[in-house]
Design an enzyme around this catalytic site. Structure first.
Site, PDB file in Angstrom:
ATOM      1  N   SER A 136       0.843  -1.186   0.000  1.00 29.96           N
ATOM      2  CA  SER A 136       0.000   0.000   0.000  1.00 29.96           C
ATOM      3  C   SER A 136       0.888   1.250   0.000  1.00 29.96           C
ATOM      4  CB  SER A 136      -0.955  -0.030   1.195  1.00 29.96           C
ATOM      5  OG  SER A 136      -2.017   0.856   1.021  1.00 29.96           O
ATOM      6  N   ARG A 206     -12.167   6.703   8.493  1.00 29.69           N
ATOM      7  CA  ARG A 206     -11.762   5.294   8.601  1.00 29.69           C
ATOM      8  C   ARG A 206     -12.862   4.367   8.105  1.00 29.69           C
ATOM      9  NH1 ARG A 206      -6.985   2.597   8.812  1.00 29.69           N
ATOM     10  NH2 ARG A 206      -7.070   0.772  10.162  1.00 29.69           N
ATOM     11  N   ASP A 304      -8.545  -7.067  -4.487  1.00 34.32           N
ATOM     12  CA  ASP A 304      -8.253  -5.719  -4.002  1.00 34.32           C
ATOM     13  C   ASP A 304      -9.129  -4.693  -4.720  1.00 34.32           C
ATOM     14  OD1 ASP A 304      -7.096  -3.353  -3.078  1.00 34.32           O
ATOM     15  OD2 ASP A 304      -5.051  -4.119  -3.217  1.00 34.32           O
ATOM     16  N   HIS A 334      -7.786  -5.738  -0.094  1.00 33.44           N
ATOM     17  CA  HIS A 334      -6.505  -5.038   0.015  1.00 33.44           C
ATOM     18  C   HIS A 334      -5.709  -5.459   1.252  1.00 33.44           C
ATOM     19  CE1 HIS A 334      -3.650  -1.787  -0.589  1.00 33.44           C
ATOM     20  NE2 HIS A 334      -3.890  -1.322   0.620  1.00 33.44           N
ATOM     21  N   ASP A 335      -6.377  -5.628   2.385  1.00 36.90           N
ATOM     22  CA  ASP A 335      -5.696  -5.971   3.629  1.00 36.90           C
ATOM     23  C   ASP A 335      -5.080  -7.366   3.619  1.00 36.90           C
ATOM     24  OD1 ASP A 335      -5.986  -3.596   4.915  1.00 36.90           O
ATOM     25  OD2 ASP A 335      -7.543  -4.251   6.304  1.00 36.90           O
TER      26      ASP A 335
END
Length: 367
Positions: A136, A206, A304, A334-335
């Site tokens: 990232s 967030r 992702d 993505h994580d």
């Protein structure tokens, strides 16, 4: 000299001038390192947006004795990025006048984060890096390392990032910044000397971000249309206190970040991601990639949303010295580069085998 006991240290690197020409005096970079430093066994790990230098905590399945980043063999170093709030100089820091930098802190680019880290390495006497890797924002920093200071880097592993910020990424990231700036407690970025902090804005940012960090399938499989226990979002009137389970989950993620991270730092580093473009001033993306001579491995995540896999394919097709290409298969999104430790460890072990061989196994592709 580097302290490799894992203790958090702060190093004064002096004055720093940003890519855009702003001057930051008396810059401090925080770092932690593990293992024994032999001069040619240093691995630099670049953290993501809300990460920090404590890589053995946020990547504990990957870093440590006998693990993929084996601290019995390598010296593993991680700094807190310039602009951060975990020991390095950023908006939370005191300016020369004794007040917090706040809104006066200069805008940063990814190149600035890397240049400051290079200044730090010069200060502690590091002249060669076996490998740089990160995902990232950390992947963006890794890419810039290969183009800014190729003479220092033996090999690089870039995870879950693109060659530049896409319009979609800039849009979604700007929406997060806007959520913070719309919080009345933001006070133009100068809330540090007050009792108020823009927690609501940071939590909202967030929540937006987390939906891009996780996969759509994973979120739906976990929550679907389930309601939060004891609540009823299907009543005759809308009530923000009556939530679906996924809303409760996102609320939790937002609150959790406000307990450990600073809103001004979030804005500063998100803006740096918006400015990410390795082609700027280098003749465009493909020309810049083709000029790269550092053996570089690329890895992405098949689900992702934030940095779709086609962006890593673009990197692999155009890099001047592609070492290998790998895909992390996961519903997480993505994580996955942080949580799929078994797959990521396999990728890192392959990468380090090639890095140790100085790239002699280049073009050894695997999926």
């Amino acid at each position: 000299m580097l302290d490799t006991t894992g203790t958090l240290h702060k190093v004064d690197i002096g004055e720093f001038i940003t890519e855009a020409g702003a001057t930051i005096p008396n810059v401090t970079i925080a770092y932690q390192a593990w293992g024994t430093f032999h001069g040619n066994n240093l691995i630099v790990v670049e953290h993501a947006l809300t990460g920090d230098s404590n890589v053995v905590d946020w990547w504990d399945g990957v870093v440590g004795p006998g693990k993929a980043l084996d601290t019995d063999k390598y010296c593993v170093l991680c700094t807190n990025a310039l602009g951060g709030c975990m020991g390095s100089t950023g908006p939370t820091s005191l300016a020369p006048d004794g007040n917090h930098w706040g809104s006066r802190f200069p805008a940063l680019s990814i190149r600035d984060l890397v240049a400051a880290e290079k200044q730090f390495l010069d200060k502690v006497g590091v002249t060669q890096i076996l490998a740089v890797l990160g995902g990232s924002m950390g992947g963006a920093r890794t890419l810039e390392w290969t183009l800014l200071y190729p003479q220092l880097v033996n090999a690089a592993l870039v995870l879950a990032v693109s060659a530049r910020a896409s319009a979609w990424q800039i849009g979604i990231q700007t929406a997060q910044i806007s959520a913070i700036e719309q919080d009345p407690d933001w006070q133009g970025g100068d809330y540090y000397r007050t009792e108020a902090t823009p927690h609501n804005g940071l939590a909202a940012a967030r929540r937006i971000a987390h939906l891009t960090y996780r996969g759509e399938l994973e979120i739906d499989e976990r929550f679907g249309t389930t309601v939060q226990p004891g609540e009823n979002p299907l009543g005759p009137y809308r009530d923000p206190h009556q939530r679906f389970a996924v809303q409760s989950y996102l609320d939790y993620q937002g609150v959790k970040l406000t307990e450990r991270f600073d809103a001004g730092t979030y804005v500063t580093l998100t803006e740096a991601m918006n400015r990410h473009d390795i082609g700027r001033g280098r003749g465009g993306l493909n020309k810049a990639l083709a000029a790269s001579q550092v053996p570089t491995m690329i890895a992405g995540v098949d689900t992702d949303i934030l940095y779709p896999y086609h962006q890593q394919e673009h990197l692999s097709r155009n890099l001047g010295n592609l070492l290998a290409m790998a895909k992390i298969s996961s519903p997480v999104g993505h994580d996955a580069f942080l949580v799929e430790c078994r797959q990521v460890s396999r990728i890192i072990r392959h990468f380090l085998t090639m890095a140790d061989a100085n790239g002699t196994d280049a073009n050894m592709y695997f999926i």
